[in-house]
Design a protein around this motif. Structure first.
Motif, PDB file in Angstrom:
ATOM      1  N   SER A 294      45.591  25.639  46.352  1.00 21.46           N
ATOM      2  CA  SER A 294      44.419  25.638  47.374  1.00 21.46           C
ATOM      3  C   SER A 294      43.550  26.933  47.028  1.00 21.46           C
ATOM      4  CB  SER A 294      44.994  25.666  48.864  1.00 21.46           C
ATOM      5  OG  SER A 294      45.906  24.774  49.118  1.00 21.46           O
ATOM      6  N   GLU A 295      44.048  27.925  46.708  1.00 22.59           N
ATOM      7  CA  GLU A 295      43.145  29.116  46.337  1.00 22.59           C
ATOM      8  C   GLU A 295      42.265  28.958  45.214  1.00 22.59           C
ATOM      9  OE1 GLU A 295      41.410  33.005  47.108  1.00 22.59           O
ATOM     10  OE2 GLU A 295      42.595  31.722  48.529  1.00 22.59           O
ATOM     11  N   ALA A 296      42.820  28.280  44.103  1.00 25.37           N
ATOM     12  CA  ALA A 296      42.346  27.974  42.992  1.00 25.37           C
ATOM     13  C   ALA A 296      41.157  27.129  43.345  1.00 25.37           C
ATOM     14  CB  ALA A 296      43.307  27.415  42.019  1.00 25.37           C
ATOM     15  N   TYR A 297      41.333  26.148  43.850  1.00 22.21           N
ATOM     16  CA  TYR A 297      40.299  25.161  44.285  1.00 22.21           C
ATOM     17  C   TYR A 297      39.086  25.636  45.007  1.00 22.21           C
ATOM     18  CZ  TYR A 297      38.073  21.125  46.272  1.00 22.21           C
ATOM     19  OH  TYR A 297      37.157  20.073  46.704  1.00 22.21           O
ATOM     20  N   ALA A 298      39.426  26.548  46.174  1.00 23.42           N
ATOM     21  CA  ALA A 298      38.457  27.104  46.828  1.00 23.42           C
ATOM     22  C   ALA A 298      37.821  28.190  46.001  1.00 23.42           C
ATOM     23  CB  ALA A 298      39.081  28.148  48.103  1.00 23.42           C
TER      24      ALA A 298
ATOM     25  N   ALA B 167      48.601  34.765  43.227  1.00 22.01           N
ATOM     26  CA  ALA B 167      49.489  33.652  43.915  1.00 22.01           C
ATOM     27  C   ALA B 167      50.214  32.736  42.658  1.00 22.01           C
ATOM     28  CB  ALA B 167      48.299  32.723  44.537  1.00 22.01           C
ATOM     29  N   PHE B 168      49.634  32.690  41.648  1.00 22.61           N
ATOM     30  CA  PHE B 168      50.735  31.888  40.598  1.00 22.61           C
ATOM     31  C   PHE B 168      51.494  32.593  40.236  1.00 22.61           C
ATOM     32  CE2 PHE B 168      46.888  28.716  40.259  1.00 22.61           C
ATOM     33  CZ  PHE B 168      47.808  27.453  40.598  1.00 22.61           C
ATOM     34  N   LEU B 169      51.494  33.922  39.905  1.00 16.01           N
ATOM     35  CA  LEU B 169      52.491  34.887  39.477  1.00 16.01           C
ATOM     36  C   LEU B 169      53.713  34.672  40.533  1.00 16.01           C
ATOM     37  CD1 LEU B 169      50.670  37.953  37.946  1.00 16.01           C
ATOM     38  CD2 LEU B 169      52.104  36.209  36.759  1.00 16.01           C
ATOM     39  N   ALA B 170      53.334  35.036  41.763  1.00 14.97           N
ATOM     40  CA  ALA B 170      54.260  34.772  43.023  1.00 14.97           C
ATOM     41  C   ALA B 170      54.717  33.701  42.875  1.00 14.97           C
ATOM     42  CB  ALA B 170      53.465  35.207  44.284  1.00 14.97           C
ATOM     43  N   THR B 171      54.256  32.395  42.716  1.00 14.29           N
ATOM     44  CA  THR B 171      54.992  31.250  42.568  1.00 14.29           C
ATOM     45  C   THR B 171      55.821  31.022  41.461  1.00 14.29           C
ATOM     46  OG1 THR B 171      52.900  29.987  43.357  1.00 14.29           O
ATOM     47  CG2 THR B 171      54.384  28.710  42.150  1.00 14.29           C
TER      48      THR B 171
END
Length: 151
Positions: free
Chosen positions: A103-107, A130-134
């Motif tokens: 979602s953040e990447a899309y925004a 966010a992707f690192l946390a994922t």
């Protein structure tokens, strides 16, 4: 740091910080806190997307710090139901963080040409963390499921 083998039950005390997957609470808290800070300071065109990312980062941060404190205090007392709880919590966090990162990447993709450069860079940093946390939550999930399977 030595690669400590994962245990069949949850450790107690400071052993939590030396066993895999429980040592992954530390990078989860670091990356999750960075996502929380960066998203709070960024501007996105859709408040719904930003609200979801904020909810996920705060929820997962609070969940991780709560589980870490409970494990350090030894509240689980060796019960196998806590191993199941750990696996479920990590699965939920990994799924939530993946959806928040996308979602953040899309925004960020939507606003790539309109904001000042600094705001765009903050959004890019939020996406990266966010992707690192994922990734950290997914790795923690895999090892938690292995521990759950062997318990």
């Amino acid at each position: 740091m030595s690669s400590a083998p994962s245990t069949r039950s949850l450790p107690s005390g400071l052993a939590v910080l030396t066993t895999l997957p429980d040592v992954l609470f530390i990078p989860e808290l670091i990356f999750g806190g960075l996502v929380w800070i960066l998203v709070a300071s960024s501007k996105v065109p859709s408040p719904v997307l930003q609200g979801w990312v904020m909810f996920v980062s705060v929820f997962c941060f609070v969940m991780s710090i709560t589980l870490l404190c409970l494990y350090i205090c030894g509240m689980h007392r060796g019960s196998s139901s806590w191993v199941t709880l750990d696996a479920i919590c990590q699965e939920i966090a990994a799924l939530f963080y993946f959806s928040a990162a996308v979602s953040e990447a899309y925004a960020t993709y939507i606003i790539r040409s309109s904001p000042p450069e600094q705001l765009y860079q903050e959004n890019i940093a939020a996406v990266v963390f966010a992707f690192l946390a994922t990734l950290v939550y997914v790795v923690h999930t895999v090892f938690s499921l292995l521990r759950w399977k062997s318990s």
